[in-house]
Design a protein around this motif. Structure first.
Motif, PDB file in Angstrom:
ATOM      1  N   LYS A  81      -5.972  -7.661  12.655  1.00  0.00           N
ATOM      2  CA  LYS A  81      -4.580  -8.111  12.656  1.00  0.00           C
ATOM      3  C   LYS A  81      -4.345  -9.043  11.478  1.00  0.00           C
ATOM      4  CE  LYS A  81      -1.065  -9.678  15.904  1.00  0.00           C
ATOM      5  NZ  LYS A  81      -0.815 -10.105  17.303  1.00  0.00           N
ATOM      6  N   LEU A  82      -3.359  -8.710  10.654  1.00  0.00           N
ATOM      7  CA  LEU A  82      -3.030  -9.531   9.487  1.00  0.00           C
ATOM      8  C   LEU A  82      -2.412 -10.852   9.925  1.00  0.00           C
ATOM      9  CD1 LEU A  82      -1.513  -6.836   7.108  1.00  0.00           C
ATOM     10  CD2 LEU A  82      -3.466  -8.294   6.558  1.00  0.00           C
ATOM     11  N   VAL A  83      -2.844 -11.939   9.256  1.00  0.00           N
ATOM     12  CA  VAL A  83      -2.336 -13.269   9.566  1.00  0.00           C
ATOM     13  C   VAL A  83      -1.929 -13.970   8.270  1.00  0.00           C
ATOM     14  CG1 VAL A  83      -2.865 -15.518  10.582  1.00  0.00           C
ATOM     15  CG2 VAL A  83      -3.809 -13.443  11.611  1.00  0.00           C
ATOM     16  N   ASP A  84      -0.645 -14.217   8.100  1.00  0.00           N
ATOM     17  CA  ASP A  84      -0.092 -15.039   7.011  1.00  0.00           C
ATOM     18  C   ASP A  84      -0.606 -14.655   5.620  1.00  0.00           C
ATOM     19  OD1 ASP A  84       1.236 -16.466   8.970  1.00  0.00           O
ATOM     20  OD2 ASP A  84      -0.346 -17.973   9.140  1.00  0.00           O
ATOM     21  N   PRO A  85      -0.330 -13.434   5.134  1.00  0.00           N
ATOM     22  CA  PRO A  85      -0.691 -13.097   3.744  1.00  0.00           C
ATOM     23  C   PRO A  85       0.018 -14.041   2.772  1.00  0.00           C
ATOM     24  CG  PRO A  85      -0.042 -11.128   4.980  1.00  0.00           C
ATOM     25  CD  PRO A  85       0.340 -12.304   5.820  1.00  0.00           C
ATOM     26  N   THR A  86      -0.639 -14.321   1.649  1.00  0.00           N
ATOM     27  CA  THR A  86      -0.047 -15.193   0.625  1.00  0.00           C
ATOM     28  C   THR A  86       0.077 -14.427  -0.686  1.00  0.00           C
ATOM     29  OG1 THR A  86      -2.226 -16.065  -0.026  1.00  0.00           O
ATOM     30  CG2 THR A  86      -1.017 -17.267   1.675  1.00  0.00           C
ATOM     31  N   GLU A  87       1.133 -14.767  -1.441  1.00  0.00           N
ATOM     32  CA  GLU A  87       1.418 -14.076  -2.689  1.00  0.00           C
ATOM     33  C   GLU A  87       1.274 -15.054  -3.853  1.00  0.00           C
ATOM     34  OE1 GLU A  87       4.514 -10.488  -3.058  1.00  0.00           O
ATOM     35  OE2 GLU A  87       5.441 -12.445  -3.338  1.00  0.00           O
ATOM     36  N   SER A  88       0.573 -14.639  -4.905  1.00  0.00           N
ATOM     37  CA  SER A  88       0.413 -15.485  -6.089  1.00  0.00           C
ATOM     38  C   SER A  88       0.913 -14.741  -7.323  1.00  0.00           C
ATOM     39  CB  SER A  88      -1.053 -15.880  -6.275  1.00  0.00           C
ATOM     40  OG  SER A  88      -1.877 -14.745  -6.454  1.00  0.00           O
ATOM     41  N   LYS A  89       1.629 -15.477  -8.218  1.00  0.00           N
ATOM     42  CA  LYS A  89       2.185 -14.893  -9.428  1.00  0.00           C
ATOM     43  C   LYS A  89       1.766 -15.752 -10.622  1.00  0.00           C
ATOM     44  CE  LYS A  89       6.281 -13.263  -6.903  1.00  0.00           C
ATOM     45  NZ  LYS A  89       7.762 -13.203  -6.873  1.00  0.00           N
ATOM     46  N   ASP A  90       1.318 -15.096 -11.701  1.00  0.00           N
ATOM     47  CA  ASP A  90       0.929 -15.828 -12.901  1.00  0.00           C
ATOM     48  C   ASP A  90       1.810 -15.469 -14.097  1.00  0.00           C
ATOM     49  OD1 ASP A  90       0.094 -13.279 -13.522  1.00  0.00           O
ATOM     50  OD2 ASP A  90      -2.051 -13.763 -13.630  1.00  0.00           O
ATOM     51  N   GLY A  91       2.945 -14.819 -13.843  1.00  0.00           N
ATOM     52  CA  GLY A  91       3.840 -14.405 -14.914  1.00  0.00           C
ATOM     53  C   GLY A  91       3.537 -13.026 -15.454  1.00  0.00           C
ATOM     54  N   ILE A  92       2.358 -12.523 -15.139  1.00  0.00           N
ATOM     55  CA  ILE A  92       1.957 -11.194 -15.605  1.00  0.00           C
ATOM     56  C   ILE A  92       1.877 -10.210 -14.440  1.00  0.00           C
ATOM     57  CG2 ILE A  92       0.149  -9.861 -16.749  1.00  0.00           C
ATOM     58  CD1 ILE A  92      -0.597 -12.378 -18.295  1.00  0.00           C
ATOM     59  N   ARG A  93       1.260 -10.659 -13.378  1.00  0.00           N
ATOM     60  CA  ARG A  93       1.136  -9.775 -12.228  1.00  0.00           C
ATOM     61  C   ARG A  93       1.249 -10.582 -10.942  1.00  0.00           C
ATOM     62  NH1 ARG A  93      -5.186  -7.979 -11.547  1.00  0.00           N
ATOM     63  NH2 ARG A  93      -6.128 -10.073 -11.531  1.00  0.00           N
ATOM     64  N   THR A  94       1.525  -9.870  -9.868  1.00  0.00           N
ATOM     65  CA  THR A  94       1.656 -10.476  -8.544  1.00  0.00           C
ATOM     66  C   THR A  94       0.588  -9.883  -7.634  1.00  0.00           C
ATOM     67  OG1 THR A  94       4.038 -10.760  -8.818  1.00  0.00           O
ATOM     68  CG2 THR A  94       3.186 -10.819  -6.570  1.00  0.00           C
ATOM     69  N   ILE A  95      -0.146 -10.761  -6.978  1.00  0.00           N
ATOM     70  CA  ILE A  95      -1.237 -10.339  -6.096  1.00  0.00           C
ATOM     71  C   ILE A  95      -0.987 -10.911  -4.710  1.00  0.00           C
ATOM     72  CG2 ILE A  95      -3.714 -10.418  -5.634  1.00  0.00           C
ATOM     73  CD1 ILE A  95      -3.082  -8.793  -8.078  1.00  0.00           C
ATOM     74  N   LYS A  96      -1.121 -10.060  -3.709  1.00  0.00           N
ATOM     75  CA  LYS A  96      -1.022 -10.511  -2.323  1.00  0.00           C
ATOM     76  C   LYS A  96      -2.427 -10.647  -1.751  1.00  0.00           C
ATOM     77  CE  LYS A  96       2.460  -9.153   0.088  1.00  0.00           C
ATOM     78  NZ  LYS A  96       3.439  -8.345   0.873  1.00  0.00           N
ATOM     79  N   SER A  97      -2.779 -11.862  -1.334  1.00  0.00           N
ATOM     80  CA  SER A  97      -4.093 -12.117  -0.727  1.00  0.00           C
ATOM     81  C   SER A  97      -3.958 -12.050   0.784  1.00  0.00           C
ATOM     82  CB  SER A  97      -4.622 -13.490  -1.154  1.00  0.00           C
ATOM     83  OG  SER A  97      -4.813 -13.524  -2.562  1.00  0.00           O
ATOM     84  N   CYS A  98      -4.782 -11.226   1.398  1.00  0.00           N
ATOM     85  CA  CYS A  98      -4.631 -10.938   2.829  1.00  0.00           C
ATOM     86  C   CYS A  98      -5.875 -11.325   3.612  1.00  0.00           C
ATOM     87  CB  CYS A  98      -4.349  -9.456   3.039  1.00  0.00           C
ATOM     88  SG  CYS A  98      -2.886  -8.866   2.151  1.00  0.00           S
ATOM     89  N   LYS A  99      -5.627 -11.890   4.771  1.00  0.00           N
ATOM     90  CA  LYS A  99      -6.700 -12.201   5.712  1.00  0.00           C
ATOM     91  C   LYS A  99      -6.326 -11.581   7.053  1.00  0.00           C
ATOM     92  CE  LYS A  99      -8.559 -16.276   5.738  1.00  0.00           C
ATOM     93  NZ  LYS A  99      -8.758 -17.744   5.931  1.00  0.00           N
ATOM     94  N   ALA A 100      -7.308 -10.965   7.699  1.00  0.00           N
ATOM     95  CA  ALA A 100      -7.058 -10.336   8.993  1.00  0.00           C
ATOM     96  C   ALA A 100      -8.232 -10.610   9.919  1.00  0.00           C
ATOM     97  CB  ALA A 100      -6.849  -8.830   8.827  1.00  0.00           C
ATOM     98  N   TYR A 101      -7.918 -10.749  11.200  1.00  0.00           N
ATOM     99  CA  TYR A 101      -8.941 -10.999  12.205  1.00  0.00           C
ATOM    100  C   TYR A 101      -9.039  -9.804  13.145  1.00  0.00           C
ATOM    101  CZ  TYR A 101      -8.498 -15.841  10.631  1.00  0.00           C
ATOM    102  OH  TYR A 101      -8.455 -16.981   9.864  1.00  0.00           O
ATOM    103  N   SER A 102     -10.250  -9.547  13.637  1.00  0.00           N
ATOM    104  CA  SER A 102     -10.439  -8.418  14.549  1.00  0.00           C
ATOM    105  C   SER A 102      -9.471  -8.539  15.726  1.00  0.00           C
ATOM    106  CB  SER A 102     -11.889  -8.352  15.036  1.00  0.00           C
ATOM    107  OG  SER A 102     -12.351  -9.612  15.489  1.00  0.00           O
ATOM    108  N   LEU A 103      -9.075  -7.409  16.264  1.00  0.00           N
ATOM    109  CA  LEU A 103      -7.903  -7.303  17.123  1.00  0.00           C
ATOM    110  C   LEU A 103      -7.963  -8.178  18.378  1.00  0.00           C
ATOM    111  CD1 LEU A 103      -5.214  -5.859  17.013  1.00  0.00           C
ATOM    112  CD2 LEU A 103      -6.216  -3.973  18.311  1.00  0.00           C
TER     113      LEU A 103
END
Length: 237
Positions: A81-103
């Motif tokens: 189950k995904l919990v609170d993904p975070t998005e980071s931008k450096d002006g060139i690209r955008t990356i979503k960092s995801c953390k998930a815990y077993s169901l």
């Protein structure tokens, strides 16, 4: 979380499938990278990965759908189950960092309160008013799985107030009933196994002829007893 470690091939690239809350498949996350897992027996496991917003100038399919509460299937291992993904931008690209815990993390999100009383763990039938029945009533998407025959009809006294269901199961019920709660994240079933049935006991012998290369023995002088006298009432010694 039930994990068959013997079937996991760490040489293969993990396959992630995004799912809706109801478990229906949405999209394979083929562009995910930095995929790492912490798989645990009898504890919540964790999955982390990064997902780029754009790949070669094209928007990553279903990028916007990768949000908290969605499910991710680590194919062949289990559902998370995904919990609170975070998005980071450096002006060139955008990356979503995801953390998930077993169901089984869903059991952390629910609370349980019990008045002081004696409760039956499981009756092996409809589970009405049993501890297992009370727990599953709070999580209707889960159901009863395998239950050791030796645990049916066992009672213990409890009193708890607004405790997470998962902590109650793991810290209290497992200890009181000497059992293990095992969660199948694909079938959403809760198995309750007697610890004596769960893992067969086997003798292990360590010697210089097989596993040991070196042995260090240190004396603990503080715990050496040279004379011990025991005296009780009525002339008994």
């Amino acid at each position: 979380m039930i994990v068959d470690f013997s079937k996991i091939d760490l040489r293969e690239q993990p396959v992630l499938v995004l799912k809706n809350i109801d478990g229906t498949e949405s999209q394979t996350l083929g562009y995910a990278f930095n995929i790492t897992t912490e798989l645990h027996f009898n504890e919540i496991s964790q999955l982390t990965f990064d997902l780029p917003e754009m790949v070669s100038g094209t928007k990553t399919p279903h990028y916007e759908d990768v949000v908290g509460m969605r499910l991710v299937d680590l194919v062949g291992v289990g559902q998370f189950k995904l919990v609170d993904p975070t998005e980071s931008k450096d002006g060139i690209r955008t990356i979503k960092s995801c953390k998930a815990y077993s169901l089984e993390y869903e059991f952390v999100e629910k609370k349980i309160s019990l008045e002081e009383d004696t409760y039956e763990l499981t009756d092996g039938l409809d589970e009405k008013d049993t501890l297992l029945g009370i727990i599953l009533e709070k999580l209707p998407s889960w159901r009863k799985g395998a239950v050791s025959q030796s645990l049916i009809g066992k009672y213990r006294t409890f009193d708890t107030n607004s405790q997470s269901v998962y902590d109650f199961m793991k810290s209290t019920l497992q200890e009181k009933f000497r059992c293990v709660f095992d969660f199948n994240t694909y079938t959403r079933t809760v198995n309750i196994i007697d610890v004596d049935d769960f893992v067969p006991t086997k003798s292990v012998f360590l010697s210089m002829d097989n596993l040991l290369k070196k042995v260090d023995i240190q004396e603990n002088s503080d715990n050496i007893v040279t004379c011990l006298g025991v005296y009780v009432a009525d002339g008994v010694d």
